[in-house]
Write a protein that holds these residues in place. Structure first.
Motif, PDB file in Angstrom:
ATOM      1  N   ASP A 238       0.828  -1.203   0.000  1.00  0.00           N
ATOM      2  CA  ASP A 238       0.000   0.000   0.000  1.00  0.00           C
ATOM      3  C   ASP A 238       0.865   1.257   0.000  1.00  0.00           C
ATOM      4  OD1 ASP A 238      -2.244  -1.546   0.004  1.00  0.00           O
ATOM      5  OD2 ASP A 238      -2.583  -1.404   2.180  1.00  0.00           O
ATOM      6  N   ASP A 239       1.975   1.232   0.748  1.00  0.00           N
ATOM      7  CA  ASP A 239       2.862   2.395   0.801  1.00  0.00           C
ATOM      8  C   ASP A 239       3.503   2.663  -0.569  1.00  0.00           C
ATOM      9  OD1 ASP A 239       4.446   4.444   2.348  1.00  0.00           O
ATOM     10  OD2 ASP A 239       6.096   3.180   1.616  1.00  0.00           O
ATOM     11  N   VAL A 240       3.952   1.593  -1.234  1.00  0.00           N
ATOM     12  CA  VAL A 240       4.569   1.754  -2.560  1.00  0.00           C
ATOM     13  C   VAL A 240       3.552   2.305  -3.564  1.00  0.00           C
ATOM     14  CG1 VAL A 240       5.556   0.502  -4.522  1.00  0.00           C
ATOM     15  CG2 VAL A 240       6.330  -0.003  -2.197  1.00  0.00           C
ATOM     16  N   ARG A 241       2.327   1.785  -3.523  1.00  0.00           N
ATOM     17  CA  ARG A 241       1.299   2.277  -4.438  1.00  0.00           C
ATOM     18  C   ARG A 241       0.977   3.737  -4.163  1.00  0.00           C
ATOM     19  NH1 ARG A 241      -1.490  -1.475  -7.432  1.00  0.00           N
ATOM     20  NH2 ARG A 241      -1.228  -3.678  -6.896  1.00  0.00           N
ATOM     21  N   ARG A 242       0.903   4.100  -2.888  1.00  0.00           N
ATOM     22  CA  ARG A 242       0.579   5.488  -2.538  1.00  0.00           C
ATOM     23  C   ARG A 242       1.686   6.440  -2.993  1.00  0.00           C
ATOM     24  NH1 ARG A 242      -0.450   4.440   2.122  1.00  0.00           N
ATOM     25  NH2 ARG A 242       1.551   4.931   3.133  1.00  0.00           N
ATOM     26  N   ARG A 243       2.930   6.024  -2.783  1.00  0.00           N
ATOM     27  CA  ARG A 243       4.057   6.849  -3.237  1.00  0.00           C
ATOM     28  C   ARG A 243       4.051   7.011  -4.761  1.00  0.00           C
ATOM     29  NH1 ARG A 243       8.651   7.369   0.208  1.00  0.00           N
ATOM     30  NH2 ARG A 243       8.297   6.535   2.289  1.00  0.00           N
ATOM     31  N   ASP A 244       3.745   5.905  -5.440  1.00  0.00           N
ATOM     32  CA  ASP A 244       3.730   5.947  -6.907  1.00  0.00           C
ATOM     33  C   ASP A 244       2.660   6.907  -7.419  1.00  0.00           C
ATOM     34  OD1 ASP A 244       4.552   4.515  -9.572  1.00  0.00           O
ATOM     35  OD2 ASP A 244       2.368   4.448  -9.555  1.00  0.00           O
ATOM     36  N   MET A 245       1.474   6.871  -6.827  1.00  0.00           N
ATOM     37  CA  MET A 245       0.402   7.751  -7.260  1.00  0.00           C
ATOM     38  C   MET A 245       0.733   9.213  -6.961  1.00  0.00           C
ATOM     39  SD  MET A 245      -2.371   8.034  -8.843  1.00  0.00           S
ATOM     40  CE  MET A 245      -2.738   6.278  -8.978  1.00  0.00           C
ATOM     41  N   THR A 246       1.327   9.471  -5.790  1.00  0.00           N
ATOM     42  CA  THR A 246       1.722  10.839  -5.445  1.00  0.00           C
ATOM     43  C   THR A 246       2.767  11.368  -6.420  1.00  0.00           C
ATOM     44  OG1 THR A 246       1.299  10.389  -3.100  1.00  0.00           O
ATOM     45  CG2 THR A 246       2.664  12.302  -3.627  1.00  0.00           C
ATOM     46  N   ARG A 247       3.717  10.505  -6.768  1.00  0.00           N
ATOM     47  CA  ARG A 247       4.767  10.911  -7.705  1.00  0.00           C
ATOM     48  C   ARG A 247       4.189  11.194  -9.092  1.00  0.00           C
ATOM     49  NH1 ARG A 247       9.184   7.111 -10.180  1.00  0.00           N
ATOM     50  NH2 ARG A 247      10.521   8.624 -11.231  1.00  0.00           N
ATOM     51  N   LEU A 248       3.239  10.360  -9.536  1.00  0.00           N
ATOM     52  CA  LEU A 248       2.603  10.604 -10.829  1.00  0.00           C
ATOM     53  C   LEU A 248       1.897  11.958 -10.853  1.00  0.00           C
ATOM     54  CD1 LEU A 248       0.989   7.224 -11.976  1.00  0.00           C
ATOM     55  CD2 LEU A 248       2.677   8.575 -13.209  1.00  0.00           C
ATOM     56  N   THR A 249       1.212  12.292  -9.753  1.00  0.00           N
ATOM     57  CA  THR A 249       0.511  13.566  -9.673  1.00  0.00           C
ATOM     58  C   THR A 249       1.492  14.727  -9.784  1.00  0.00           C
ATOM     59  OG1 THR A 249      -1.196  12.556  -8.280  1.00  0.00           O
ATOM     60  CG2 THR A 249      -1.060  14.962  -8.294  1.00  0.00           C
ATOM     61  N   LEU A 250       2.632  14.617  -9.076  1.00  0.00           N
ATOM     62  CA  LEU A 250       3.652  15.665  -9.144  1.00  0.00           C
ATOM     63  C   LEU A 250       4.260  15.761 -10.546  1.00  0.00           C
ATOM     64  CD1 LEU A 250       5.490  15.126  -5.735  1.00  0.00           C
ATOM     65  CD2 LEU A 250       4.034  17.058  -6.372  1.00  0.00           C
ATOM     66  N   GLN A 251       4.491  14.624 -11.170  1.00  0.00           N
ATOM     67  CA  GLN A 251       5.088  14.633 -12.500  1.00  0.00           C
ATOM     68  C   GLN A 251       4.152  15.242 -13.531  1.00  0.00           C
ATOM     69  OE1 GLN A 251       6.029  10.420 -12.600  1.00  0.00           O
ATOM     70  NE2 GLN A 251       8.230  10.880 -12.593  1.00  0.00           N
ATOM     71  N   GLN A 252       2.849  15.038 -13.359  1.00  0.00           N
ATOM     72  CA  GLN A 252       1.904  15.675 -14.267  1.00  0.00           C
ATOM     73  C   GLN A 252       2.009  17.192 -14.211  1.00  0.00           C
ATOM     74  OE1 GLN A 252      -1.843  13.213 -13.200  1.00  0.00           O
ATOM     75  NE2 GLN A 252      -2.249  14.062 -15.222  1.00  0.00           N
ATOM     76  N   ALA A 253       2.262  17.707 -13.027  1.00  0.00           N
ATOM     77  CA  ALA A 253       2.290  19.154 -12.847  1.00  0.00           C
ATOM     78  C   ALA A 253       3.664  19.753 -13.122  1.00  0.00           C
ATOM     79  CB  ALA A 253       1.847  19.510 -11.422  1.00  0.00           C
ATOM     80  N   GLU A 254       4.741  19.019 -12.806  1.00  0.00           N
ATOM     81  CA  GLU A 254       6.076  19.623 -12.822  1.00  0.00           C
ATOM     82  C   GLU A 254       7.071  18.962 -13.756  1.00  0.00           C
ATOM     83  OE1 GLU A 254       7.477  19.877  -8.792  1.00  0.00           O
ATOM     84  OE2 GLU A 254       5.480  20.378  -8.025  1.00  0.00           O
TER      85      GLU A 254
END
Length: 610
Positions: free
Chosen positions: A550-566
């Motif tokens: 769950d932690d790895v999936r959560r980190r991955d989703m957070t990183r994707l969100t940041l990459q979309q923006a930055e």
């Protein structure tokens, strides 16, 4: 008796005769398996001055019909983003340039020593024969659905270089001419005009066309959008033509600059009907230029010329393709596809006559040779599979009469096959399409019905039921193909639910930017499952394993969100990294003497560690 074009009473008969000839001849030739191009050529010969004499020389019609080539190159440009065009630079300038020079050199030798021609005339004739027919070759590729294959892109790159070469070749005619030549200032002015024309198209494409189409789209007048599309194509072509470049080059450049436009698919749909009609008219006008009297009177020279042109071009193109590490099959297909002379040869020879380099009687013979070489090209292309090492698969027809699935699946490789298992288990009707004949046959042996078709074509998607599908699953294995299908569906079927297979993280970001309804990286879930099984084997409890997952999936989703923006490098600190090892203690001061082993075994071990 030829129809008088100036008579208003019979003017309407001309388009009627042209359309009627095409309607009769093209279906017959397609039925015989000879292709539509030979049908158009035969129709032109039949109604031209050599047979029924319903038309005079086809030159006037050809000037109008050349707009078909212009529009065709514009549509090709729409499919090529600037980055894709840049990736073809080695093919365009390397392979394309080598093909022109090598063909011209060998052709000049044959002309001088085989036909006793003066070297100046032989050189211009050889350069003209080195130029293939862009219209014929690209039309053939499109009919076979092979424009975006590896060999299709190689052929297109060579053709594009040939189109660009017409400008320096016309300058060469001027330099070799015995008549008065323009001074250096005239040549520099011509170059400056070309640069200004191309620069104007680049600026307009980047900063003016998108806002223009946005305003027109908001007006809601479909016919004005069509008029604007024609204005862009013809305007760009005319601008570069005034500067001395070919009209097709300007249209192609405008298409490339609009390849990333939101209105690309709208432009394609507006231009396509005009392109098809005018391309057929072009081939009919070529047929009208054939003079049977020249062929009958000088049949030996015409036949020798056709054999020389086809033989030299096939040999040179095949050798260069093999020298640039292409396999035998692609080399033979490109060589036979580009074996003919081209429409720009007519332009070059006309200028050669005006410059007193080529005799007028020889020009008539050359037109016959070029036209006949174009006429035999469909036969040469049909011969290609017999000369290939791996025999071409039996052609599979596109037939969607039974395609009524609520889910349209584009691509039926290993990924799509697994997805279909879940849908079939629930009795959901799936319409699967793929363009790999061998895969379709293999799927059929296991009881799967897969339709043959190219998912990047709008007509195929409509025939396969995209308008009525509840969900469109794109499971193709190439990211650029997936992106093209997504763009097309979002443009033409905006209400459809789009699920897409992603190649990697970067592709996932591209798909998210295209607003797909669901995407998944093709190896992500299997890698997660693999890691989970590894943790359990190493003794972790199921609860702790689930917590880590769950932690790895959560980190991955957070990183994707940041990459979309930055951007792609954003969110890097979020990654789980290896735990750093404790630092190795070091002495506060460097010892003055090197350590000495107390015994030989320790000394040997020290050497190994060092």
């Amino acid at each position: 008796m030829a129809v008088d074009a100036a008579s208003p009473a019979v003017a309407f008969l001309q388009p009627l005769i042209l359309i009627g000839a095409a309607v009769i001849m093209v279906p017959v030739f397609r039925r015989l398996g000879l292709g539509s191009i030979l049908g158009y050529l035969a129709a032109g010969i039949a109604i031209g001055p050599s047979a029924l004499k319903l038309f005079g020389f086809g030159g006037e019609i050809m000037h109008v019909a050349e707009l078909g080539i212009v529009m065709f190159l514009f549509l090709i440009g729409l499919e090529l983003k600037p980055s894709r065009l840049w990736s073809l630079r080695h093919v365009i300038f390397g392979l394309g340039g080598a093909q022109i020079l090598a063909t011209a050199a060998l052709g000049t030798l044959v002309g001088v020593f085989g036909f006793n021609a003066p070297w100046r005339g032989a050189l211009i004739v050889a350069f003209g024969m080195a130029l293939s027919s862009t219209a014929l070759a690209m039309q053939t590729l499109e009919e076979k659905g092979e424009v975006r294959t590896d060999y299709g892109e190689k052929a297109f790159g060579i053709l594009l270089m040939q189109d660009l070469a017409i400008v320096p070749l016309l300058a060469l005619v001027t330099l070799l001419s015995p008549v008065e030549k323009p001074g250096g200032d005239g040549i520099l002015l011509a170059i400056a005009e070309m640069v200004v024309a191309v620069g104007g198209i680049v600026v307009a494409g980047r900063y003016l066309l998108n806002p223009l189409f946005r305003v027109l789209a908001s007006a809601g007048a479909r016919e004005i959008m069509t008029a604007a599309a024609l204005f862009v194509v013809i305007g760009a072509a005319s601008l570069v033509a005034l500067a001395g470049l070919s009209m097709a080059t300007g249209a192609f450049l405008a298409g490339v600059l609009l390849a990333e436009s939101n209105f690309r698919h709208q432009l394609e749909a507006d231009i396509e009907p005009f392109r098809g009609l005018l391309m057929g008219l072009f081939f009919m006008s070529v047929g009208m230029t054939v003079d049977p009297n020249v062929i009958v009177d000088q049949w030996a020279r015409v036949l020798a010329g056709v054999i020389a042109v086809v033989g030299i071009k096939v040999a040179v193109t095949y050798a260069l393709m093999r020298a640039t590490r292409n396999d035998h099959d692609d080399a033979i297909r490109v060589a036979l596809l580009l074996a003919q002379g081209g429409e720009f040869g007519f332009v070059l020879y006309a200028n050669g006559v005006a410059a007193d380099i080529i005799k007028d009687t020889d020009a008539s013979l050359l037109v016959a040779v070029v036209t006949l070489s174009m006429a035999v090209t469909p036969l040469l292309v049909a011969l290609a599979p017999r000369l290939m090492k791996r025999q071409a698969e039996e052609e599979i027809q596109e037939d969607f009469t039974e395609a009524q699935g609520s889910v349209l699946m584009i691509g039926f490789g290993r990924f799509g096959q697994v997805v279909s298992q879940l849908l079939n288990a629930e009795g959901i009707d799936v319409t699967a399409i793929d363009n790999d004949p061998e895969m379709i046959r293999a799927a059929g042996r296991f009881g799967f019905k897969v339709y043959y078709g190219d998912g990047t074509r709008l007509d195929v998607l409509r025939a396969a039921g995209a308008e009525n599908a509840k969900l469109i699953a794109i499971t193709t294995d190439k990211s650029d193909t997936t992106n093209r299908v997504v763009d097309l569906i979002k443009s033409e079927f905006p209400l459809a639910k789009v699920y897409a297979r992603s190649f990697d993280r970067r592709h996932t970001l591209e798909l998210l930017g295209r607003n797909v309804d669901y995407q998944i990286r093709e190896t992500y879930e299997s890698a997660i499952a693999f890691g989970r099984a590894s943790l359990e084997e190493l003794g972790l409890s199921p609860e702790r394993t689930a917590e880590i997952e769950d932690d790895v999936r959560r980190r991955d989703m957070t990183r994707l969100t940041l990459q979309q923006a930055e951007g792609i490098m954003a969110g890097t600190p979020i990654l789980q990294r290896p735990t750093p090892k404790a630092p190795t203690p070091e002495p506060l001061t460097q010892p003055k003497r090197s350590p000495k082993a107390l015994n030989r075994e320790s000394e040997d071990l020290t050497k190994v560690v060092d």
